[in-house]
Enzyme design. Sequence first.
Site, PDB file in Angstrom:
ATOM      1  N   LYS A 124     -15.484  59.327   1.533  1.00  0.00           N
ATOM      2  CA  LYS A 124     -16.260  60.557   1.300  1.00  0.00           C
ATOM      3  C   LYS A 124     -16.954  61.000   2.477  1.00  0.00           C
ATOM      4  O   LYS A 124     -17.852  60.224   3.010  1.00  0.00           O
ATOM      5  CB  LYS A 124     -17.355  60.172  -0.136  1.00  0.00           C
ATOM      6  N   GLU A 128     -24.957  51.659   8.523  1.00  0.00           N
ATOM      7  CA  GLU A 128     -25.470  52.082   9.839  1.00  0.00           C
ATOM      8  C   GLU A 128     -26.323  53.140   9.742  1.00  0.00           C
ATOM      9  O   GLU A 128     -25.839  54.272   9.415  1.00  0.00           O
ATOM     10  CB  GLU A 128     -24.297  52.244  10.594  1.00  0.00           C
ATOM     11  N   CYS A 162     -27.289  58.521  16.281  1.00  0.00           N
ATOM     12  CA  CYS A 162     -28.118  57.609  15.761  1.00  0.00           C
ATOM     13  C   CYS A 162     -28.957  56.703  16.940  1.00  0.00           C
ATOM     14  O   CYS A 162     -29.976  56.007  16.820  1.00  0.00           O
ATOM     15  CB  CYS A 162     -27.419  56.655  14.925  1.00  0.00           C
ATOM     16  N   GLU A 190     -37.037  59.769  13.317  1.00  0.00           N
ATOM     17  CA  GLU A 190     -35.732  60.057  13.951  1.00  0.00           C
ATOM     18  C   GLU A 190     -35.732  61.710  13.918  1.00  0.00           C
ATOM     19  O   GLU A 190     -35.397  62.459  12.790  1.00  0.00           O
ATOM     20  CB  GLU A 190     -34.762  59.675  13.050  1.00  0.00           C
TER      21      GLU A 190
HETATM   22  P1  NAI Z   1     -27.547  61.900   4.885  1.00  0.00           P
HETATM   23  O1  NAI Z   1     -27.802  60.558   5.095  1.00  0.00           O
HETATM   24  O2  NAI Z   1     -28.150  62.840   3.540  1.00  0.00           O
HETATM   25  O3  NAI Z   1     -26.041  62.428   4.935  1.00  0.00           O
HETATM   26  C1  NAI Z   1     -24.925  61.357   5.651  1.00  0.00           C
HETATM   27  C2  NAI Z   1     -23.975  61.037   4.626  1.00  0.00           C
HETATM   28  O4  NAI Z   1     -24.610  60.316   3.233  1.00  0.00           O
HETATM   29  C3  NAI Z   1     -23.175  62.261   3.818  1.00  0.00           C
HETATM   30  O5  NAI Z   1     -21.862  61.890   3.696  1.00  0.00           O
HETATM   31  C4  NAI Z   1     -24.134  62.373   2.675  1.00  0.00           C
HETATM   32  O6  NAI Z   1     -23.099  63.075   1.760  1.00  0.00           O
HETATM   33  C5  NAI Z   1     -24.154  61.090   2.388  1.00  0.00           C
HETATM   34  N1  NAI Z   1     -25.327  60.759   1.141  1.00  0.00           N
HETATM   35  C6  NAI Z   1     -26.294  61.621   1.126  1.00  0.00           C
HETATM   36  N2  NAI Z   1     -27.020  61.019  -0.053  1.00  0.00           N
HETATM   37  C7  NAI Z   1     -26.331  60.067  -0.650  1.00  0.00           C
HETATM   38  C8  NAI Z   1     -26.522  59.354  -1.732  1.00  0.00           C
HETATM   39  N3  NAI Z   1     -27.447  59.345  -2.582  1.00  0.00           N
HETATM   40  N4  NAI Z   1     -25.615  58.464  -2.018  1.00  0.00           N
HETATM   41  C9  NAI Z   1     -24.392  58.224  -1.250  1.00  0.00           C
HETATM   42  N5  NAI Z   1     -24.241  59.015  -0.206  1.00  0.00           N
HETATM   43  C10 NAI Z   1     -25.273  59.884   0.186  1.00  0.00           C
HETATM   44  O7  NAI Z   1     -27.930  62.819   6.303  1.00  0.00           O
HETATM   45  P2  NAI Z   1     -28.380  64.551   6.138  1.00  0.00           P
HETATM   46  O8  NAI Z   1     -29.138  64.915   5.296  1.00  0.00           O
HETATM   47  O9  NAI Z   1     -27.298  64.960   6.664  1.00  0.00           O
HETATM   48  O10 NAI Z   1     -29.400  64.150   7.626  1.00  0.00           O
HETATM   49  C11 NAI Z   1     -30.646  63.888   7.502  1.00  0.00           C
HETATM   50  C12 NAI Z   1     -31.232  62.984   8.687  1.00  0.00           C
HETATM   51  O11 NAI Z   1     -30.532  61.972   8.428  1.00  0.00           O
HETATM   52  C13 NAI Z   1     -30.927  63.587  10.134  1.00  0.00           C
HETATM   53  O12 NAI Z   1     -31.972  64.385  10.421  1.00  0.00           O
HETATM   54  C14 NAI Z   1     -30.869  62.105  10.716  1.00  0.00           C
HETATM   55  O13 NAI Z   1     -32.293  61.771  10.926  1.00  0.00           O
HETATM   56  C15 NAI Z   1     -30.441  61.365   9.602  1.00  0.00           C
HETATM   57  N6  NAI Z   1     -29.031  61.077  10.032  1.00  0.00           N
HETATM   58  C16 NAI Z   1     -28.768  60.024  10.747  1.00  0.00           C
HETATM   59  C17 NAI Z   1     -27.608  59.699  11.075  1.00  0.00           C
HETATM   60  C18 NAI Z   1     -27.096  58.212  11.849  1.00  0.00           C
HETATM   61  O14 NAI Z   1     -26.191  58.329  12.193  1.00  0.00           O
HETATM   62  N7  NAI Z   1     -28.154  57.600  12.264  1.00  0.00           N
HETATM   63  C19 NAI Z   1     -26.301  60.482  10.695  1.00  0.00           C
HETATM   64  C20 NAI Z   1     -26.752  61.815   9.817  1.00  0.00           C
HETATM   65  C21 NAI Z   1     -27.928  61.934   9.528  1.00  0.00           C
END
Ligand code: NAI
Length: 474
Positions: free
Chosen positions: A170, A245, A279, A379
Site C-alpha cells: 500500500k 522505519e 526521515c 520532526e
Molecule cells: P503518515 O505516517 O500518515 O503516512 C505514511 C504512510 O502511512 C502512508 O502510506 C499512509 O497512508 C500510511 N498510514 C497512515 N495512517 C495509517 C494507519 N493508521 N495504518 C496504516 N498505515 C497508515 O504521514 P503523513 O501524514 O503523510 O505525514 C505526517 C508527518 O509524518 C510528516 O510531517 C513527517 O513528520 C512524518 N513522516 C515521516 C516519514 C519518515 O520517513 N520518517 C515519512 C512520511 C511522514
Amino acid sequence: MYDCTKNYINGEWVDSIGGSTHDIINPSTEEIIGRVSFGKSEDVDLAVKAAQSAFGQYSQWSVNQRLELLEKIVSAFKARWDEIAAAISSEMGAPAPFSLRAQTGSGLGHLRAAIAALQELKLEESIGKSTVIREPVGVCGLITPWNWPINQIACKVAPALAAGCTMVLKPSEIAPVNATLFAEVLDAAGVPAGVFNLVHGDGPGVGASLSSHEGIDMMSFTGSTRAGVLVARAAADTVKRVTQELGGKSANVILESAPLKEAVTSGAHNLFHNSGQSCNAPSRMLVPESLYGQAVAIAAETAAATRPGHPDDPETDIGPVVSEAQFEKIQGLIEAGIEEGAKVAAGGPGKPEGLETGYFVRPTVFRDVNNSMTIAREEIFGPVLCIIPYSDIDEAVAMANDSEYGLSGYVWGGSTEEAMQVARRLRTGMVHLNGAPTDVMAPFGGYKKSGNGREWGVMGLEDFLEVKAIMGAA
Ligand code: NAI
Ligand code: MG
C-alpha cells in the site's frame, strides 16, 4: 492525467472495490494530475488471498531463480526510469535532476543491493549441534510514504522478493503514481501472479486492514511515528512481525576541530535537500559556543543561496513540500519557534517571493534555539534548520541524545578518530562521519521511537526471513 484507480492483484489490473476516488495534486502547481482510488478491506482480502496462494510455489524458488528474477526487474526498471522520475517530480515536487538521480536512482540501488545481499547471506549454518536455516517469513504487508517514494518501495519489495516472500504493497495515497509504474515494471519483468500485489488507499482504510489481517505474517512500515504506532497496535492481536522505519530529529554535532565552513554548509545543504523531507535529515545542528555566530552566518548564507522553485526550472535547488497539509504544519512550527523565542536567521514564515502558487517553503535557519523548544523536538519535515550552541562535548552528546527519536546522527571533526569517539556515544541507528553519504549495503533504521528493525542490504534481507532450527540433521 495519471490513472491510479486500479489495483494490481494476482497479476491483473482490477477495479478497486472501495470505489471512492481522490485527486492527485502536483504540489508545485496545485493542479490535479490524476486520480487514485481508496480501496477497502475487501480489496485487501483479495490481494492477501492472491499472495497466500502464490506463496506455496514462490517460497520454494531457488536462490538462483530469485536472482534471475531480480536481474530482470533491474532491466525493466531501467526501461521506465524517465517516466518514474517524471512521476515523482509531478506528485511530490522533487526537482527534475534530483528525481532522476537521487530519487529514482535509489530504487535501482535497492534492487542491486538485494541481489548482492542474497548472494552474500548464508541461508544455512550450524549452530550448536543443529542446522539453522532461514526461510521467507511469509506474506508481507508493505506501507510506504511519499517523501522518498520509490526508495522506500524498492527497499521493501526487493528484499521481500529476494527472501522468497509474497506481498501486498500500500503506497502513499499522496504519491501513488510511481508505485503504479513500479507494479508495471514488476509485471513486465515476469514476477509470477500473486507474488506482488498493489492496493491503493489511505492509512485508516487499506493500511489498517493490512496491519490487522490474519493472512499477513509481517508488516513493514515507513512513515510517521504516529502511524507506525497504529500499525503495531493493529498488528498485535495476530502476533505478526512488525518492522518500523519512523521519524527522526537527527543531531549534527560539529566539533571545535571541524573545518567549520565545509561542515556547516554541508549540514545545512543536507537538511534543505528534498525540502527537508527526509526521515534522517540533520535538523538539529549542534555547534560550540565559541563558533556559534560564525556557524549561524554560514548556515544563513547557505539558506539564502538555496533556491526553491519548480522541478523543471534549471535554477531550482529544492522543490515545494508535498501537500498543503505539510505546508501548514511547517508554517505552524515556524510560528511556534518564533513564539518560543528562537530567532530567524534566514527565511521565515510565508512563501518565497514569486512562488505564491504551490506549497513552497522558504529555506529557514533558526538561531538561539534550545533543545527543549518545540522546533528542536518535533520532526518538522520541511527546510527548517535549528542551530543550538553547546559548551562542551558532554553537553553536546547529552543534547543529541535528548530526543524521543534515534534515527541518525552526524559528527564532523578534525579527524575520523575524534568524530568516531562521539559517534560511539550517540543513541542512534546510524551516524555519518565528516560528511559521509548513506550506504545502500549498511543497515538503515533507528533506536527509540525511530523504529524497529533494519532495512537495506544484508540486514534488510534478514528482516524478511524466519529462522528454523533443525535438531538431529548435522
Ligand atoms: P503518515 O505516517 O500518515 O503516512 C505514511 C504512510 O502511512 C502512508 O502510506 C499512509 O497512508 C500510511 N498510514 C497512515 N495512517 C495509517 C494507519 N493508521 N495504518 C496504516 N498505515 C497508515 O504521514 P503523513 O501524514 O503523510 O505525514 C505526517 C508527518 O509524518 C510528516 O510531517 C513527517 O513528520 C512524518 N513522516 C515521516 C516519514 C519518515 O520517513 N520518517 C515519512 C512520511 C511522514
Ligand atoms: Mg496521513
